[in-house]
Design a protein around this motif. Structure first.
Motif, mmCIF file in Angstrom:
data_model
loop_
_atom_site.group_PDB
_atom_site.id
_atom_site.type_symbol
_atom_site.label_atom_id
_atom_site.label_comp_id
_atom_site.label_asym_id
_atom_site.label_seq_id
_atom_site.Cartn_x
_atom_site.Cartn_y
_atom_site.Cartn_z
ATOM 1 N N LEU A 85 0.828 -1.205 0.000
ATOM 2 C CA LEU A 85 0.000 0.000 0.000
ATOM 3 C C LEU A 85 0.863 1.256 0.000
ATOM 4 C CD1 LEU A 85 -2.680 1.482 0.104
ATOM 5 C CD2 LEU A 85 -2.731 1.106 2.570
ATOM 6 N N ASP A 86 1.945 1.253 0.760
ATOM 7 C CA ASP A 86 2.853 2.398 0.775
ATOM 8 C C ASP A 86 3.437 2.647 -0.616
ATOM 9 O OD1 ASP A 86 2.422 2.766 3.480
ATOM 10 O OD2 ASP A 86 4.292 1.802 4.099
ATOM 11 N N ARG A 87 3.888 1.592 -1.275
ATOM 12 C CA ARG A 87 4.468 1.726 -2.616
ATOM 13 C C ARG A 87 3.409 2.200 -3.614
ATOM 14 N NH1 ARG A 87 7.937 3.409 -6.062
ATOM 15 N NH2 ARG A 87 8.057 2.198 -7.950
ATOM 16 N N PHE A 88 2.227 1.589 -3.576
ATOM 17 C CA PHE A 88 1.136 1.963 -4.470
ATOM 18 C C PHE A 88 0.776 3.437 -4.280
ATOM 19 C CE2 PHE A 88 -3.500 2.282 -5.271
ATOM 20 C CZ PHE A 88 -3.514 1.958 -6.620
ATOM 21 N N SER A 89 0.635 3.873 -3.031
ATOM 22 C CA SER A 89 0.300 5.271 -2.731
ATOM 23 C C SER A 89 1.355 6.216 -3.271
ATOM 24 C CB SER A 89 0.139 5.476 -1.227
ATOM 25 O OG SER A 89 -0.938 4.726 -0.742
ATOM 26 N N GLU A 90 2.608 5.856 -3.092
ATOM 27 C CA GLU A 90 3.722 6.681 -3.576
ATOM 28 C C GLU A 90 3.667 6.839 -5.098
ATOM 29 O OE1 GLU A 90 8.233 5.349 -4.103
ATOM 30 O OE2 GLU A 90 7.709 5.621 -1.991
ATOM 31 N N VAL A 91 3.434 5.740 -5.808
ATOM 32 C CA VAL A 91 3.377 5.777 -7.273
ATOM 33 C C VAL A 91 2.177 6.604 -7.740
ATOM 34 C CG1 VAL A 91 2.975 4.360 -9.342
ATOM 35 C CG2 VAL A 91 4.646 3.629 -7.621
ATOM 36 N N VAL A 92 1.014 6.354 -7.153
ATOM 37 C CA VAL A 92 -0.209 7.053 -7.559
ATOM 38 C C VAL A 92 -0.074 8.559 -7.336
ATOM 39 C CG1 VAL A 92 -2.643 7.388 -6.915
ATOM 40 C CG2 VAL A 92 -1.754 5.086 -7.320
ATOM 41 N N LYS A 93 0.455 8.954 -6.191
ATOM 42 C CA LYS A 93 0.606 10.381 -5.885
ATOM 43 C C LYS A 93 1.584 11.075 -6.823
ATOM 44 C CE LYS A 93 -0.722 9.905 -1.066
ATOM 45 N NZ LYS A 93 -0.282 9.847 0.325
ATOM 46 N N ALA A 94 2.511 10.325 -7.405
ATOM 47 C CA ALA A 94 3.511 10.904 -8.312
ATOM 48 C C ALA A 94 3.018 11.009 -9.757
ATOM 49 C CB ALA A 94 4.790 10.072 -8.263
ATOM 50 N N MET A 95 1.841 10.445 -10.054
ATOM 51 C CA MET A 95 1.326 10.456 -11.424
ATOM 52 C C MET A 95 0.270 11.562 -11.561
ATOM 53 S SD MET A 95 1.129 6.360 -12.126
ATOM 54 C CE MET A 95 0.937 6.505 -13.907
ATOM 55 N N PRO A 96 0.604 12.675 -12.215
ATOM 56 C CA PRO A 96 -0.317 13.812 -12.268
ATOM 57 C C PRO A 96 -1.626 13.519 -12.996
ATOM 58 C CG PRO A 96 1.537 14.170 -13.737
ATOM 59 C CD PRO A 96 1.846 12.941 -12.944
ATOM 60 N N GLU A 97 -1.644 12.539 -13.869
ATOM 61 C CA GLU A 97 -2.872 12.214 -14.596
ATOM 62 C C GLU A 97 -3.938 11.615 -13.676
ATOM 63 O OE1 GLU A 97 0.577 11.721 -17.504
ATOM 64 O OE2 GLU A 97 0.171 11.085 -15.461
ATOM 65 N N ILE A 98 -3.514 11.012 -12.569
ATOM 66 C CA ILE A 98 -4.461 10.406 -11.639
ATOM 67 C C ILE A 98 -5.024 11.509 -10.751
ATOM 68 C CG2 ILE A 98 -4.809 8.722 -9.783
ATOM 69 C CD1 ILE A 98 -2.511 7.082 -11.015
ATOM 70 N N LEU A 99 -6.295 11.838 -10.978
ATOM 71 C CA LEU A 99 -6.951 12.929 -10.250
ATOM 72 C C LEU A 99 -7.437 12.472 -8.886
ATOM 73 C CD1 LEU A 99 -9.158 14.352 -13.136
ATOM 74 C CD2 LEU A 99 -6.860 15.065 -12.454
ATOM 75 N N GLU A 100 -7.936 11.249 -8.820
ATOM 76 C CA GLU A 100 -8.462 10.696 -7.579
ATOM 77 C C GLU A 100 -8.128 9.212 -7.519
ATOM 78 O OE1 GLU A 100 -12.664 11.338 -6.984
ATOM 79 O OE2 GLU A 100 -12.565 13.322 -7.891
ATOM 80 N N CYS A 101 -7.922 8.724 -6.312
ATOM 81 C CA CYS A 101 -7.735 7.294 -6.087
ATOM 82 C C CYS A 101 -8.372 6.965 -4.748
ATOM 83 C CB CYS A 101 -6.258 6.915 -6.093
ATOM 84 S SG CYS A 101 -5.996 5.140 -5.879
ATOM 85 N N TYR A 126 -1.274 3.747 -18.081
ATOM 86 C CA TYR A 126 -1.506 2.348 -17.696
ATOM 87 C C TYR A 126 -0.187 1.571 -17.639
ATOM 88 C CZ TYR A 126 -2.684 -2.570 -18.430
ATOM 89 O OH TYR A 126 -2.745 -3.927 -18.342
ATOM 90 N N ARG A 127 0.599 1.679 -18.698
ATOM 91 C CA ARG A 127 1.879 0.954 -18.747
ATOM 92 C C ARG A 127 2.824 1.413 -17.633
ATOM 93 N NH1 ARG A 127 2.908 -1.900 -23.595
ATOM 94 N NH2 ARG A 127 1.187 -1.675 -25.074
ATOM 95 N N SER A 128 2.841 2.680 -17.362
ATOM 96 C CA SER A 128 3.679 3.204 -16.292
ATOM 97 C C SER A 128 3.238 2.642 -14.939
ATOM 98 C CB SER A 128 3.614 4.730 -16.281
ATOM 99 O OG SER A 128 4.392 5.258 -15.243
ATOM 100 N N LEU A 129 1.933 2.611 -14.723
ATOM 101 C CA LEU A 129 1.412 2.095 -13.460
ATOM 102 C C LEU A 129 1.773 0.627 -13.269
ATOM 103 C CD1 LEU A 129 -0.351 2.644 -10.925
ATOM 104 C CD2 LEU A 129 -2.305 1.862 -12.285
ATOM 105 N N ILE A 130 1.522 -0.203 -14.270
ATOM 106 C CA ILE A 130 1.790 -1.642 -14.093
ATOM 107 C C ILE A 130 3.285 -1.949 -14.049
ATOM 108 C CG2 ILE A 130 -0.439 -2.320 -15.057
ATOM 109 C CD1 ILE A 130 1.050 -3.176 -17.617
ATOM 110 N N GLU A 131 4.097 -1.060 -14.619
ATOM 111 C CA GLU A 131 5.546 -1.229 -14.560
ATOM 112 C C GLU A 131 6.082 -0.910 -13.152
ATOM 113 O OE1 GLU A 131 8.992 1.621 -16.065
ATOM 114 O OE2 GLU A 131 8.039 0.547 -17.743
ATOM 115 N N LYS A 132 5.479 0.075 -12.503
ATOM 116 C CA LYS A 132 5.983 0.548 -11.215
ATOM 117 C C LYS A 132 5.389 -0.175 -10.010
ATOM 118 C CE LYS A 132 6.902 5.142 -13.039
ATOM 119 N NZ LYS A 132 6.463 6.530 -13.070
ATOM 120 N N VAL A 133 4.244 -0.839 -10.197
ATOM 121 C CA VAL A 133 3.568 -1.488 -9.070
ATOM 122 C C VAL A 133 3.340 -2.952 -9.392
ATOM 123 C CG1 VAL A 133 1.520 -1.503 -7.601
ATOM 124 C CG2 VAL A 133 2.387 0.667 -8.473
ATOM 125 N N ASP A 134 3.917 -3.832 -8.591
ATOM 126 C CA ASP A 134 3.701 -5.271 -8.740
ATOM 127 C C ASP A 134 2.408 -5.676 -8.035
ATOM 128 O OD1 ASP A 134 6.119 -5.695 -10.098
ATOM 129 O OD2 ASP A 134 7.230 -5.863 -8.209
#
Length: 162
Positions: A85-101, A126-134
């Motif tokens: 969850l920590d890793r997922f949160s970090e990745v999501v917060k760094a992606m400006p295209e993601i407005l809400e999660c 999408y590709r960036s997300l699946i590459e950064k989060v297992d």
């Protein structure tokens, strides 16, 4: 847990005005709701200090900026853990295209709202997300054809009044 703040009609009117235009002056707000400046200012200050008003922001027309495609993405994950969850949160917060999660209950683990230029741009996100989060077991997307309602105002009927 913070204490729930009871709002009256004047508080709700203030919130509605500020949601429509966060640059409204205390004087303009006070005149519109029938108060003098000082009591109006005190109410706004109380709403800020209690956390009802988190921040002031602007509403950007994403279409004008070329970000007219909105995707809603559901995610299911293989294994739940604090480190994941920590890793997922970090990745999501760094992606400006993601407005809400949002972390969800039920069959879906996460729901995201994403703003992109077009389907090719979405594919990059999408590709960036699946590459950064297992550990993602399912990533499903739907695309908005039309935004019918967004950013609703607080109304007296939705908030318990004094």
């Amino acid at each position: 847990m913070s204490k729930k703040l009871e709002l009256d009609t004047k508080d709700i009117e203030i919130l509605n005005i500020l949601q429509r235009d966060a640059t409204s002056s205390v004087q303009v707000i006070a005149e519109e709701i029938g108060l003098t400046n000082n009591p109006c200012w005190r109410r706004i200050k109380r709403l800020q200090e209690s956390g009802v008003i988190n921040r002031y922001s602007i509403d950007i027309n994403r279409k004008v900026l070329g970000l007219g495609t909105t995707a809603f993405v559901t995610i299911r994950i293989e294994k739940h853990s604090a480190s994941w969850l920590d890793r997922f949160s970090e990745v999501v917060k760094a992606m400006p295209e993601i407005l809400e999660c949002h972390r969800m209950t039920g069959d879906v683990d996460y729901l995201m709202k994403i703003a992109v230029k077009d389907l090719n741009h979405y594919d990059e996100v999408y590709r960036s997300l699946i590459e950064k989060v297992d550990g993602l077991s399912d990533v499903s997307s739907t695309f908005s054809m039309e935004e019918i309602k967004t950013n609703p105002l607080i109304d007296a009927s939705t908030v318990k009044r004094k």
